[in-house]
Design a protein around this motif. Structure first.
Motif, PDB file in Angstrom:
ATOM      1  N   UNK A 173       0.842  -1.209   0.000  1.00 17.02           N
ATOM      2  CA  UNK A 173       0.000   0.000   0.000  1.00 17.02           C
ATOM      3  C   UNK A 173       0.870   1.247   0.000  1.00 17.02           C
ATOM      4  N   UNK A 174       1.874   1.251   0.882  1.00 17.21           N
ATOM      5  CA  UNK A 174       2.777   2.400   0.974  1.00 17.21           C
ATOM      6  C   UNK A 174       3.514   2.643  -0.343  1.00 17.21           C
ATOM      7  N   UNK A 175       3.958   1.553  -0.958  1.00 17.95           N
ATOM      8  CA  UNK A 175       4.671   1.662  -2.235  1.00 17.95           C
ATOM      9  C   UNK A 175       3.753   2.191  -3.328  1.00 17.95           C
ATOM     10  N   UNK A 176       2.518   1.709  -3.335  1.00 22.24           N
ATOM     11  CA  UNK A 176       1.552   2.171  -4.343  1.00 22.24           C
ATOM     12  C   UNK A 176       1.229   3.643  -4.196  1.00 22.24           C
ATOM     13  N   UNK A 177       1.059   4.100  -2.948  1.00 19.78           N
ATOM     14  CA  UNK A 177       0.747   5.515  -2.716  1.00 19.78           C
ATOM     15  C   UNK A 177       1.902   6.420  -3.129  1.00 19.78           C
ATOM     16  N   UNK A 178       3.130   5.933  -2.958  1.00 24.56           N
ATOM     17  CA  UNK A 178       4.298   6.747  -3.317  1.00 24.56           C
ATOM     18  C   UNK A 178       4.554   6.766  -4.819  1.00 24.56           C
ATOM     19  N   UNK A 179       4.137   5.694  -5.513  1.00 21.12           N
ATOM     20  CA  UNK A 179       4.440   5.598  -6.947  1.00 21.12           C
ATOM     21  C   UNK A 179       3.274   6.011  -7.848  1.00 21.12           C
ATOM     22  N   UNK A 180       2.066   5.976  -7.310  1.00 25.85           N
ATOM     23  CA  UNK A 180       0.892   6.287  -8.143  1.00 25.85           C
ATOM     24  C   UNK A 180       0.953   7.733  -8.654  1.00 25.85           C
ATOM     25  N   UNK A 181       0.727   7.899  -9.936  1.00 24.60           N
ATOM     26  CA  UNK A 181       0.764   9.231 -10.556  1.00 24.60           C
ATOM     27  C   UNK A 181      -0.636   9.680 -10.973  1.00 24.60           C
ATOM     28  N   UNK A 182      -1.410   8.763 -11.514  1.00 22.24           N
ATOM     29  CA  UNK A 182      -2.765   9.100 -11.932  1.00 22.24           C
ATOM     30  C   UNK A 182      -3.691   9.172 -10.733  1.00 22.24           C
ATOM     31  N   UNK A 183      -4.733  10.027 -10.816  1.00 24.90           N
ATOM     32  CA  UNK A 183      -5.699  10.155  -9.737  1.00 24.90           C
ATOM     33  C   UNK A 183      -6.387   8.821  -9.458  1.00 24.90           C
ATOM     34  N   UNK A 236      -5.231   5.789  -9.903  1.00 22.00           N
ATOM     35  CA  UNK A 236      -4.302   4.884  -9.208  1.00 22.00           C
ATOM     36  C   UNK A 236      -4.203   5.247  -7.727  1.00 22.00           C
ATOM     37  N   UNK A 237      -4.124   6.552  -7.469  1.00 21.32           N
ATOM     38  CA  UNK A 237      -4.034   7.019  -6.084  1.00 21.32           C
ATOM     39  C   UNK A 237      -5.269   6.600  -5.303  1.00 21.32           C
ATOM     40  N   UNK A 238      -6.441   6.709  -5.951  1.00 21.66           N
ATOM     41  CA  UNK A 238      -7.706   6.384  -5.285  1.00 21.66           C
ATOM     42  C   UNK A 238      -7.761   4.910  -4.892  1.00 21.66           C
ATOM     43  N   UNK A 239      -7.236   4.054  -5.752  1.00 20.53           N
ATOM     44  CA  UNK A 239      -7.234   2.606  -5.470  1.00 20.53           C
ATOM     45  C   UNK A 239      -6.443   2.307  -4.201  1.00 20.53           C
ATOM     46  N   UNK A 240      -5.251   2.892  -4.105  1.00 19.53           N
ATOM     47  CA  UNK A 240      -4.398   2.610  -2.950  1.00 19.53           C
ATOM     48  C   UNK A 240      -4.888   3.322  -1.685  1.00 19.53           C
ATOM     49  N   UNK A 241      -5.569   4.455  -1.838  1.00 19.98           N
ATOM     50  CA  UNK A 241      -6.174   5.118  -0.681  1.00 19.98           C
ATOM     51  C   UNK A 241      -7.315   4.262  -0.111  1.00 19.98           C
ATOM     52  N   UNK A 242      -8.091   3.636  -0.993  1.00 21.80           N
ATOM     53  CA  UNK A 242      -9.157   2.735  -0.543  1.00 21.80           C
ATOM     54  C   UNK A 242      -8.573   1.514   0.157  1.00 21.80           C
ATOM     55  N   UNK A 243      -7.456   1.013  -0.373  1.00 18.16           N
ATOM     56  CA  UNK A 243      -6.791  -0.125   0.265  1.00 18.16           C
ATOM     57  C   UNK A 243      -6.285   0.260   1.657  1.00 18.16           C
ATOM     58  N   UNK A 244      -5.754   1.489   1.772  1.00 17.60           N
ATOM     59  CA  UNK A 244      -5.254   1.967   3.064  1.00 17.60           C
ATOM     60  C   UNK A 244      -6.391   2.081   4.073  1.00 17.60           C
ATOM     61  N   UNK A 245      -7.545   2.579   3.625  1.00 19.57           N
ATOM     62  CA  UNK A 245      -8.702   2.717   4.513  1.00 19.57           C
ATOM     63  C   UNK A 245      -9.220   1.352   4.958  1.00 19.57           C
ATOM     64  N   UNK A 246      -9.268   0.400   4.020  1.00 15.86           N
ATOM     65  CA  UNK A 246      -9.723  -0.955   4.344  1.00 15.86           C
ATOM     66  C   UNK A 246      -8.761  -1.626   5.318  1.00 15.86           C
ATOM     67  N   UNK A 247      -7.469  -1.417   5.121  1.00 16.80           N
ATOM     68  CA  UNK A 247      -6.443  -1.997   5.997  1.00 16.80           C
ATOM     69  C   UNK A 247      -6.635  -1.524   7.429  1.00 16.80           C
ATOM     70  N   UNK A 248      -6.852  -0.220   7.607  1.00 16.77           N
ATOM     71  CA  UNK A 248      -7.011   0.346   8.952  1.00 16.77           C
ATOM     72  C   UNK A 248      -8.280  -0.169   9.614  1.00 16.77           C
ATOM     73  N   UNK A 249      -9.343  -0.308   8.826  1.00 12.93           N
ATOM     74  CA  UNK A 249     -10.604  -0.797   9.386  1.00 12.93           C
ATOM     75  C   UNK A 249     -10.489  -2.258   9.809  1.00 12.93           C
ATOM     76  N   UNK A 250      -9.746  -3.038   9.051  1.00 16.85           N
ATOM     77  CA  UNK A 250      -9.584  -4.474   9.361  1.00 16.85           C
ATOM     78  C   UNK A 250      -8.693  -4.682  10.580  1.00 16.85           C
TER      79      UNK A 250
END
Length: 330
Positions: free
Chosen positions: A205-215, A217-231
C-alpha cells in the motif's frame, strides 16, 4: 425435578446424564426451592461443565465442534480461520502486485485487477472479525505456552531429586506438557506467517501511494489503506514503523533445551506435516535427559531411560541420605 409422583423429587445419578456432583447439587437447589414455593428456572444441560480426569485436569462447557456441526451450527475452528485468512491475504498482495506492476510499466491498471481490489463493507467486516479471532487465539496460545513451560521446568526439577520408581510418572507428566506446548508453538508460527502477510500488505500500500501518478491509481491505494485500517485497527504506516523497530526473534517461543534434550523447531512450511512427528521426536528425546545419564552413570550402566527395573537399579546405588527412607534419595 418433580417425578410423575406428586411430592417426589429426583436429583443426581437417578436422573439423566451427566452424572456429575455439581449438576446434582444444582438440581438439589432447584428441587428444594420448588418445594419451598420459590420460583425457579429450568436447567440448561448443555451449559453444565464436563470433567476430564486427566493430567492436567480439564473442564469443558458447551458443544464440541462435531456436536455443533451436527446441530446445524456454522462454525470455524482456528485451522479453518487460519487457512481462510492466509489465502485471502496472499490474494490481496497478489492483486496489489499486479497494480504496482502496471504503475511501474507506466500503463493503466486493468479492469480485472481493479475489480479484484474492490472490497465491500460486508467483506471488510468479515475479515476484521476473523482477524480479531486470530489475535485472541494468539493471546490464548501465549498464556498456555507459559503454563506448560512452567510445568515442564517444575517437573524437570522434581526429576533431578526423585526416587527411581517415581521417574516414569514424572516422564509421563512431562510428555503431556511437551505435547501441549508444541501445539501452542504451531499456533505461534501460524500467527507469525499471518503477521508477515499483513506487513507485506502494508508495504505494498505504501509503495503504491508513493508511486501512483494518476488520480485513479491514487484512489485505489487510498481505498486499500482505509480498508487496511478498518480491518486491523491500525494504519499501514504504523504497521511498517512497528515492523522496522521490532527485532525478529524466531526462537523466542521455543523451549530451551536442558542437558542433551533436543527440541524440534516448527517452520511455517512444515508445521502441518511435521507437527505429529515433531511431538514424537520431542517426547522420545525427553528420555535422554542429563539427569538420567548422571543417575545411570553412577550405577555404572549405559545411559538408557526410562528405567525399566527401578528396584533392581536402586540396589546398585549408594544412598547419599540414608535417613530419607529405606533406600535413600539418589
Amino acid at each position: 425435578m418433580q417425578t410423575d409422583e406428586a411430592g417426589i423429587y429426583a436429583i443426581g445419578d437417578v436422573t439423566k446424564a451427566p452424572w456429575l456432583a455439581h449438576k446434582a447439587s444444582h438440581e438439589g437447589i432447584i428441587a428444594a426451592e420448588t418445594i419451598a414455593g420459590i420460583k425457579t428456572h429450568p436447567i440448561n444441560y448443555n451449559n453444565i461443565a464436563g470433567c476430564t480426569y486427566s493430567f492436567p485436569q480439564i473442564a469443558s462447557v458447551g458443544l464440541t465442534e462435531e456436536a455443533a456441526k451436527k446441530a446445524g451450527y456454522q462454525i470455524q475452528a482456528f485451522d479453518d480461520i487460519y487457512e481462510e485468512h492466509s489465502k485471502e491475504a496472499k490474494e490481496y498482495n497478489k492483486n496489489l502486485n499486479e497494480a504496482l506492476k502496471a504503475i511501474n510499466e507506466n500503463r493503466a491498471i486493468d479492469a480485472e485487477t481493479k475489480k479484484k481490489l474492490e472490497k465491500s463493507p460486508e467483506q471488510i467486516a468479515k475479515t476484521r472479525k476473523r482477524w480479531k479471532a486470530i489475535e485472541l487465539a494468539k493471546k490464548t496460545a501465549d498464556k498456555e505456552g507459559i503454563y506448560h513451560k512452567e510445568n515442564i521446568a517444575r517437573i524437570r526439577k522434581e526429576r533431578s531429586n526423585c526416587l527411581p520408581h517415581e521417574e516414569q510418572n514424572l516422564i509421563n507428566k512431562e510428555e503431556v506438557h511437551v505435547k501441549s506446548l508444541s501445539k501452542t508453538q504451531i499456533v505461534n508460527k501460524q500467527y507469525d506467517g499471518l503477521v508477515a502477510d499483513k506487513e507485506l500488505y502494508a508495504q505494498n500500500i505504501s509503495l503504491g501511494l508513493s508511486k501512483a501518478k494518476r488520480r485513479e491509481e491514487k484512489a485505489i491505494f487510498l481505498m486499500e489503506a482505509a480498508a487496511f485500517k478498518e480491518i486491523h485497527g491500525v494504519s499501514h504506516e504504523e504497521v511498517i514503523k512497528g515492523s522496522n523497530n521490532q527485532e525478529m526473534d524466531s526462537g523466542s517461543d521455543q523451549l530451551q533445551p536442558e542437558g542433551d534434550i533436543q527440541h524440534i523447531r516448527f517452520t511455517a512450511a512444515n508445521q502441518y506435516k511435521e507437527s505429529k512427528e515433531g511431538q514424537n521426536t520431542m517426547i522420545e528425546n525427553l528420555r535422554y535427559s542429563h539427569e538420567d545419564q548422571k543417575k545411570l552413570a553412577t550405577a555404572g550402566k549405559e545411559a538408557k531411560s526410562p528405567i525399566k527395573d527401578p528396584v533392581k537399579q536402586a540396589s546398585t546405588l549408594k544412598p547419599i541420605a540414608p535417613n530419607k527412607g529405606k533406600i535413600g534419595r539418589w
